[in-house]
Structure formats: C-alpha cells, structure tokens
Scaffold this active site. Structure first.
Site, PDB file in Angstrom:
ATOM      1  N   LYS A 165      -1.230  -2.370  -7.941  1.00 56.65           N
ATOM      2  CA  LYS A 165      -1.693  -1.317  -7.024  1.00 56.65           C
ATOM      3  C   LYS A 165      -1.016   0.018  -7.315  1.00 56.65           C
ATOM      4  CE  LYS A 165      -2.479  -4.548  -3.210  1.00 56.65           C
ATOM      5  NZ  LYS A 165      -3.938  -4.699  -3.104  1.00 56.65           N
ATOM      6  N   GLN A 193       0.815  -1.226   0.000  1.00 51.54           N
ATOM      7  CA  GLN A 193       0.000   0.000   0.000  1.00 51.54           C
ATOM      8  C   GLN A 193       0.842   1.267   0.000  1.00 51.54           C
ATOM      9  OE1 GLN A 193      -3.175   0.045  -0.484  1.00 51.54           O
ATOM     10  NE2 GLN A 193      -3.602  -2.121  -0.201  1.00 51.54           N
TER      11      GLN A 193
HETATM   12  C1  LIG Z   1      -0.976  -4.544   2.911  1.00 54.51           C
HETATM   13  C2  LIG Z   1      -1.103  -5.571   1.839  1.00 54.51           C
HETATM   14  N1  LIG Z   1      -0.223  -6.574   1.775  1.00 54.51           N
HETATM   15  C3  LIG Z   1      -0.275  -7.504   0.821  1.00 54.51           C
HETATM   16  C4  LIG Z   1      -1.270  -7.491  -0.129  1.00 54.51           C
HETATM   17  C5  LIG Z   1      -1.289  -8.557  -1.176  1.00 54.51           C
HETATM   18  O1  LIG Z   1      -1.081  -8.029  -2.434  1.00 54.51           O
HETATM   19  P1  LIG Z   1      -1.249  -8.945  -3.739  1.00 54.51           P
HETATM   20  O2  LIG Z   1      -2.615  -9.556  -3.634  1.00 54.51           O
HETATM   21  O3  LIG Z   1      -1.128  -7.982  -4.872  1.00 54.51           O
HETATM   22  O4  LIG Z   1      -0.185  -9.952  -3.703  1.00 54.51           O
HETATM   23  C6  LIG Z   1      -2.230  -6.480  -0.101  1.00 54.51           C
HETATM   24  C7  LIG Z   1      -3.341  -6.476  -1.062  1.00 54.51           C
HETATM   25  O5  LIG Z   1      -4.369  -5.897  -0.839  1.00 54.51           O
HETATM   26  C8  LIG Z   1      -2.142  -5.494   0.907  1.00 54.51           C
HETATM   27  O6  LIG Z   1      -3.015  -4.502   0.971  1.00 54.51           O
END
Ligand SMILES: Cc1ncc(COP(=O)(O)O)c(C=O)c1O
Length: 410
Positions: free
Chosen positions: A229, A206
C-alpha cells in the site's frame, strides 16, 4: 521538505498508469486496496534477482552476504521510516494482517486470560477484528468496541474513559479507516491507554505511506503496515514492536532462522526480531520496500498528505453537489478517499460501469462488514487517491458518476 510544484512529473515514474482500459485512459482510484509501484522499486527487485539473489543469514559466500546486507539494511530503513529506536524493533511480516495475527498469537497467548477485555473500535478492518475474535475464543477474553457515531465515521471518544476499564489488557485501533477515511487521534488514544498500563496496537495500513508516522510520538506498543500500500511489493509488511515488549514475547512460528541452538528435546531462540521470522523470509520484498520508502520520503509524506487531503476534499465536494448520493466519512480532516452510495444503484454496478469508462474504483464492504451493518448498508463504492492522481481525474470520475446516475434514471 519543500512543497512539490509539479506532481505530474512524479506520475511518469509509474509506467502502469500510462495505459488505456476499455479504450479509455486509466484512472486508478483503488489505492486503498493497493498502490502502484514506481520504476525505482521495480528496478530494485530486478537488480536483486539479476545480481544478488541468495538465501540470507546462512551463507558465507558473496551473494549471500550481499542479500543479507540488503535485507538488514531494509530493516534499518524501516525503523527510520516510522522513527523506531532501532532495527531490532522491526519484524518483517507478509503485511498488516500477519503483523496483527503475530501479536494476537504471540503476545495474546502469553498475556490474556478469561475475563480480560480486548478493546477495539467499530471502524476496524477485518484484519484487526478477526484475529482478536479468534484469540478471545481461545482464551475466554471478551471484546468491547469504541462506538462510531454515524455516516461521518468518527468515533465517540467521549466514551473512551469509561471503556478503558481495569479488565482491558489491549487496545487495538485503526489509524485511518479504509472505508470512511476517518483519521483517528491515535496518539491521544494510546496515551489514555498507557496511563492505565494497557498495551496498544495501531493498524497503520492506510496511514504509513500517506502521512509522516512517528511511533515514539504516537506512543504505541505495536504498529503494523503493509508494503504494497506504500508503493512497495506485495507479500511484505512491517510490524513495529517496542523493544521491551518484543523481547518478552514468545516466538510466533518455529523453524529455521529463528533459533540459536536446537536439540532433540529443547530449542533456544534468537532474540527479537529474528525470533519472529521463522524460515526463509521474503527477501526481495524488504529490498523493494526499502526503495519505496526512499521514494516516498524523497517526495515527503507531509507533501503527500496535503495532496491526498486536497484531492479527497475536492472529490467529496463535487460529489456532494450531485443529487441522490449518500457520502460517508468526515467533513473535515478526511484522508485521501471517499466512500459513497447512489440512490437505488448497487455499489457493484457503479464500479462495473465506472470500469467501462476506465475508472478503477472499489465496491463492497471493504473488509468492514460490521461497520457497514451498523450504518445500515451492505456496501459502498469507494474512490481512493494517491499522490499520482490529480484534479482532472477527479473531474472525469465525477462526470462518469453523473453518467451512471443518468443511466439508472436518477
Ligand atoms: C485499515 C486496514 N487494515 C488492514 C488491512 C490489511 O492489509 P493487508 O491485506 O495488506 O494485510 C487493510 C487492507 O486494506 C486496511 O485497509
């Protein structure tokens, strides 16, 4: 980097935002889940598939050379994006989740044993929780947590000193909480761990696209984030690992691309980062990510951060003025999101009704189930912002929330 005077011009770079949903102008407030993509990223992907598509690292022909150059240029660009010392510290992954799993599997299997402790915080996303629980089960290590203090979602860092015992081998922490909007002082947290020789990982899912990130200033050993993101494509992410630590780690997966020589009974592996990228990688992903990083740094992440925070404070103040609402997250220094609950209304109902009004929110546990349980709730509704959102959208969103309250007789 000079301040941005007209954010609405940037909004035009995102074709998806110019549409109606259920007959109402789309207000996209689900940016913490995934961001939208500007034309330059879409164009980079189209160009790659229309002109350069070939497999990387193996071919001698022109298209393969072009694809390889673009793929490796994205690695150098990623290093610059977070101020890593070189591209050799950048491993391409599928996203934050895979980056953390890679560290748990490769670093963890070699360095953890029964009785060791993995320190996490109570704010963690499941991605920074479940891989460590699986590793703990395999190795007999234990997990400890830095506690969260309450609805404000801040950590009780006065406990850190006593939690960083000599058994702790790894401290993995979220930079910005996706469900609370807390911004953790990760440089201080890593410094305290480093003094004791503890390896650190920062979950930057984030943060990477929202504020300037300097992994050397943070002083972490690992930093993981996701392309989707930060205006990039889905399916690609970055794991930063300090060179010395990556070099000492065994491979994550075995296969083509990660080897120097293979015999029937023995294989010699490439050096990092290639040792961690088995098989044909996502090639268009890093190329699109490169364009996203150029785009974001063209705006300036310090500008984006200011804009995100202003919008989040504006939204939380407007929501606070409503009755029968519980708002989560810090009062000061909130990242660009607001989690909330309306009295006697399920978060899913809020999200469903908001969607009918064209407003895209998220409702649920936000992959932070233990945190939700600790706060005594099942779920929250969440509005999360990016630089293409504006105050007029927040005004409309708050009007919609008021209408939902009225609908439920609150
Ligand atoms: C704080 C945080 N960590 C990890 C993730 C995991 O990201 P990804 O699903 O893109 O691997 C997210 C996804 O929302 C997140 O907000």
């Amino acid at each position: 980097m000079s301040a941005i005077s007209d954010w609405s011009t940037l909004r035009k770079d995102f074709p998806i935002l110019d549409q109606e949903v259920h007959g109402k102008p789309l207000i996209y407030f689900d940016n913490a889940a995934t961001s939208q993509k500007p034309r330059s990223v879409i164009a980079a992907l189209t160009h790659y598939y229309e002109r350069d598509n070939a497999n990387v690292h193996r071919g001698i022909h022109e298209l393969s050379n072009r694809a390889t150059s673009a793929f490796e240029a994205a690695r150098i660009r990623s290093a610059k994006f977070i101020n890593a010392r070189s591209g050799d510290e950048i491993v391409f992954t599928r996203g934050t989740t895979e980056g953390i799993n890679l560290v748990a599997a490769a670093w963890g299997a070699k360095n953890l044993k029964a009785g060791d402790v993995i320190l996490l915080t109570e704010l963690e996303h499941h991605s920074n929780l479940v891989p460590w629980q699986m590793l703990a089960q395999r190795t007999g290590a234990k997990i400890a947590y830095v506690p969260v203090t309450g609805d404000e979602g801040t950590l009780d860092l006065s406990r850190l000193d006593s939690l960083l015992t000599s058994q702790v081998k790894l401290f993995s922490m979220v930079h910005i909480s996706n469900s609370m909007g807390t911004v953790n002082p990760v440089a201080d947290m890593c410094a305290q761990a480093r003094k004791r020789g503890i390896v650190t990982l920062v979950d930057g899912a984030q943060s990477a696209g929202h504020l300037p990130v300097d992994v050397q200033a943070i002083g972490c050993d690992f930093f993981a984030f996701s392309g989707h993101k930060i205006c990039g494509p889905t399916g690609v992410g970055v794991l930063y690992g300090r060179q010395e630590i990556l070099d000492a780690m065994p491979p994550y997966q075995g296969g083509g691309e990660m080897i120097l020589t293979v015999g029937y009974d023995k294989t010699e592996f490439k050096h990092a980062p290639h040792r961690f990228e088995a098989g044909t990688p996502d090639i268009s992903g890093p190329i699109g990510l490169h364009a996203a990083m150029d785009y974001l740094d063209g705006i300036g992440r310090e500008n984006i951060w200011r804009h995100d925070q202003e919008l989040a404070h504006y939204a939380s103040e407007k929501l606070e003025a409503l009755k029968n609402i519980r708002i989560f997250g810090p009062k000061k220094n909130r990242a660009g999101l607001v989690s909330f609950l309306l009295k006697d209304v399920h978060a899913h109902d809020v999200v469903t009704l908001a969607d009918q009004a064209g407003v895209a929110l998220r409702g649920g546990h936000h992959c932070t189930q233990p945190l939700m349980h600790k706060l005594g709730v099942e779920s929250t509704a969440r509005a999360s912002f990016y630089f293409y959102n504006n105050q007029a959208e927040v005004d409309r969103f708050v009007d919609v929330i008021r209408e939902i309250q009225k609908f439920f007789g609150n």
